[in-house]
Design an enzyme around this catalytic site. Structure first.
Site, PDB file in Angstrom:
ATOM      1  CG  HIS A 364      -2.134  -0.814   1.082  1.00  0.00           C
ATOM      2  ND1 HIS A 364      -2.677  -1.520   2.127  1.00  0.00           N
ATOM      3  CD2 HIS A 364      -2.923  -1.065   0.016  1.00  0.00           C
ATOM      4  CE1 HIS A 364      -3.752  -2.179   1.697  1.00  0.00           C
ATOM      5  NE2 HIS A 364      -3.915  -1.909   0.431  1.00  0.00           N
ATOM      6  CG  ASP A 630       4.277 -10.332 -15.352  1.00  0.00           C
ATOM      7  OD1 ASP A 630       5.005 -10.648 -14.389  1.00  0.00           O
ATOM      8  OD2 ASP A 630       3.104  -9.951 -15.212  1.00  0.00           O
ATOM      9  CB  CYS A 677       2.128  -1.101 -21.273  1.00  0.00           C
ATOM     10  SG  CYS A 677       1.549  -2.791 -21.003  1.00  0.00           S
TER      11      CYS A 677
END
Length: 767
Positions: A364, A630, A677
């Site tokens: 967070h 990834d 991206c």
């Protein structure tokens, strides 16, 4: 012996404090092996000597006093060779020396194994016996296993300051050094370390019976109300800096403090006779243990939030009267587990950077830091953070490095980087309205990645031409339940309206791997190769359909939406997802009674299988978009959030470049647009190669967009093609980077490169 090992590990996990751990090891190992002596030596990094720290069988009066040099005796030999030494008669070995006073003169059988953590020898674990004997293979393997367990405990003790990784002499200037983590938010800053620690220790509260249950309940509720008020005030402090959905975490905190949530369990324990402090400690620790035992990155972050709340309540119960923290200008906030509420307590004009010993790029606090543009390093596991209060810190958010007490030379270099970055940002204003095109007018789209509303203004200020990746999982991560269709529609509408008429590419829910939801836990041994991305939403069409319906509704009247499907690894998966999309579209037309435009639909290429089926996938959609983060980690088998292998996560690896070129060629062969991206898209050094490969759109963080635009506008399309041809003939990334760096230097665009080398020097960074 296996059962003994299991019991020892369980016992170690329940013990707090280093010395009790060492004493327990000495006792349990001696008993398990059935020998007469077990001793632990720890290395003092300042003197490079091995200190006699714990023993069962020798003279304990010499603990902490006796020591042996790193090249002395059998202990020194074990450490130097970094392997076990097993001797039938230690006294006959030429390296044997006898430490006066500890009483080992009578012992001949000797087995010593090094205690190693991340290639560093931390100490030596020794067992001895009076009779001449060579310890057998099982005993040696057992001792090696125990030392590996002990290494993690010692390393953690160094991090938290339980033992001195650094000098304890307060009058002696702390030597400079560098610690490695992972980037949470890019950028560089120089500032003063402010260490924040929990206001109360949940693990040190004793069990105690209450003599007045009614009074304990009343006092607890008063303290609870005070914490609720604190959370509301902290939320208010961030109200002007975060959008509504980003403040949802504070709503989560308040919901945890609802009378029917954690407080109910606490009250029940008080009513059973426990005092309030003990009840809070027991309830919070039970919930923390539940979260942490799941081995899931996101759920571990939820444990942090629960602990934060528990400590705040406990602080009021203990009537702590801590001095108010003074935040200097250019505060770099440092903690073992930073939380959003800790960030909120620092005056915004003074907060320069964040460093957290624990956590990942998806914590967070890291999400908030990126939203606010604060350089952040997460997961600095070996950082002795308790020693850094008031120390000068250089934070390199590009590479995930923390430098403490830097030399004058290093300080000057980083100061020059900061000043140059500031000048560059000012100079970028003239680029805002200029197109992303080469000197010979080859056009390329320069778009941005977003996830929070706070990203929008910065993106538009930097001249973003569209959104290549909207991370739709962020609103899900900041809630304690799935957002409703209407809640999602409102969030998506804000994004679409903010960028209209520019295109906004919304990725469907991408959870799993390092992104999990507290209310939808995914627990797997190998999450990156498990249930994530489209695999989750295809198995739960009710989640997928609600989300795409919300996207389609939000797009009504704007028509600037593009939908992107993550983690596609086969044509079958794509066809199943498309069938659901068409179904949602048809249902909405029937329900609303209006014609809704079907947006462009694309596929993310981030699984190696998709690289080889790129052409088949392109036949069925409107565009392809490479997720280079990834794709790189899967092709190189490197976890990109793991600081231990960060040095081999290399997007300029020739295999990565070959895969990128193939995807671009296959997309264009089917007449479809192709974009990228991942982080590579925002690396100015990679821009010439991506342009030459034929990528139509580069999508990146807003902070990198002007740099990439400047590089693109400095080269001709022919120069880019020549560079690509040379690069594709090279067999290692170092040569590829040097080639690109030299060309950008020749055209005066070297200032656009990331400013810090991985070694921390003030030279252009390679990626």
């Amino acid at each position: 012996m296996l059962e003994s090992l299991r019991i020892i590990v369980q016992e170690l996990n329940s013990i707090r404090g280093l010395q009790p751990v060492l004493d327990t090891i000495a006792t349990r190992v001696r008993d398990a092996i059935g020998t007469e002596v077990c001793t632990v030596y720890l290395r003092d990094q300042k003197t490079d000597r091995y200190i006699f720290m714990a023993t069962e069988g020798l003279n304990r009066e010499f603990i902490g006093k006796a020591s042996v040099g790193s090249h002395e005796g059998l202990v020194g030999q074990v450490a130097r060779r970094e392997e076990p030494i097993n001797l039938q008669n230690a006294m006959a070995d030429p390296h044997f020396i006898c430490l006066p006073g500890i009483g080992e003169e009578a012992y001949r059988g000797f087995l010593g194994v090094p205690i190693i953590h991340q290639r560093t020898v931390l100490g030596v674990l020794v067992v001895q016996q009076k009779s001449q004997r060579r310890f057998d293979e099982d005993e040696e393997a057992f001792l090696v296993t125990v030392s590996a367990q002990l290494a993690g405990v010692i390393a953690h003790a160094q991090v938290t300051g339980s033992i001195g990784l650094l000098s304890e002499d307060e009058d002696e200037k702390l030597a400079g050094g560098k610690f490695d983590g992972v980037s949470g938010s890019a950028g560089v800053c120089i500032g003063t370390g402010v260490v924040v620690t929990p206001t109360a220790d949940l693990y040190s509260v004793p069990d105690r019976s209450s003599t007045n249950i009614e009074l304990e309940l009343k006092f607890f509720n008063q303290c609870l109300q005070a914490v609720r008020k604190d959370i509301e005030e902290l939320s208010g402090k961030l109200a002007s800096r975060l959008a509504r959905e980003e403040q949802a975490l504070f709503d989560v905190y308040l919901s945890m403090l609802d009378d029917n949530a954690l407080p109910l369990e606490v009250c029940q324990r008080i009513e059973q006779g426990q005092w309030a402090q003990g009840a809070v400690s027991q309830v919070i620790r039970a919930h923390v243990d539940t979260f942490e035992s799941m081995n899931d990155p996101y759920l571990k972050e939820r444990a942090t939030d629960v602990k934060d709340l528990g400590r705040r309540v406990l602080a009021y119960l203990q009537l702590t009267d801590d001095e108010e923290l003074i935040y200097p200008d250019q505060t770099i906030l440092i903690g073992e587990e930073l939380t959003a509420s800790m960030l909120a307590e620092v005056p915004p004009e003074k907060l320069a950077g964040l460093v957290s010993v624990r956590g990942s790029a998806n914590s967070h606090v890291a999400i908030f830091a990126r939203s606010l543009g604060i350089p952040t390093v997460m997961g600095v596991q070996d950082l002795p953070f308790t020693k850094l209060e008031g120390r000068e810190i250089i934070l390199d958010g590009y590479n995930g490095h923390v430098h403490y007490n830097p030399s004058e030379e290093l300080h000057s270099r980083f100061q020059a980087i900061i000043e140059e970055e500031s000048q560059l940002i000012k100079g970028f204003e003239v680029l805002k309205d200029l197109p992303g095109e080469t000197t010979d007018k080859h056009r390329i789209g320069l778009w941005v990645n977003t996830g929070l509303m706070a990203d929008v203004l910065r993106s538009l200020e930097r001249g973003a031409e569209g959104v290549g990746l909207y991370r739709s999982e962020v609103p899900f991560l900041l809630r304690e339940r799935f957002p409703s269709e209407e809640e999602q529609r409102a969030i998506y509408r804000e994004q679409l309206e903010a960028f209209a008429p520019r295109k906004v590419t919304m990725r469907t829910l991408d959870v799993g791997g390092d992104k999990s939801l507290s209310y939808f836990p995914i627990v797997e041994d190998n999450p990156f190769l498990g249930w994530r991305g489209i695999r989750v939403t295809l198995d739960h069409p009710e989640i997928f359909l609600v989300q795409v319906r919300a996207m389609l509704k939000a797009n009504q009247g704007l028509n600037n939406l593009r939908i992107m499907l993550p983690m596609i690894s086969s044509v079958t998966e794509l066809e199943e997802a498309l069938e659901l999309l068409y179904r949602a579209h048809d249902e909405l037309i029937e329900e609303l009674g209006v014609e809704l435009e079907l947006p462009e639909i694309g596929v993310m290429i981030e699984v190696p299988a998709a690289v080889y089926q790129a052409r088949d996938l392109a036949k069925r959609v409107s565009f392809l978009s490479v997720g280079s983060n990834d794709l790189t980690q899967y092709l190189l088998a490197v976890d990109r959030n793991n600081s231990r292998v960060a040095s081999i996560f290399d997007p300029f690896h020739p295999a990565i470049l070959q895969a990128l070129q193939k995807v671009a060629e296959d997309a264009h062969a089917e007449g479809q647009q192709v974009s990228i991206c991942g982080e590579l898209a925002g690396n100015p050094l990679a821009s010439p190669l991506l342009v030459a490969m034929g990528y139509d759109v580069l999508s990146m963080s807003a902070s990198n967009l002007p740099k990439v635009k400047s590089v693109v506008r400095s080269l001709s399309y022919q120069q880019c093609q020549d560079l690509l041809q040379q690069a594709m003939q090279m067999d290692n990334s170092r040569d590829i980077r040097e080639l690109l760096e030299q060309v950008l230097t020749d055209v005066g665009a070297h200032r656009m490169l990331n400013p810090v080398l991985d070694e921390g020097e003030a030279k252009p960074e390679h990626g």
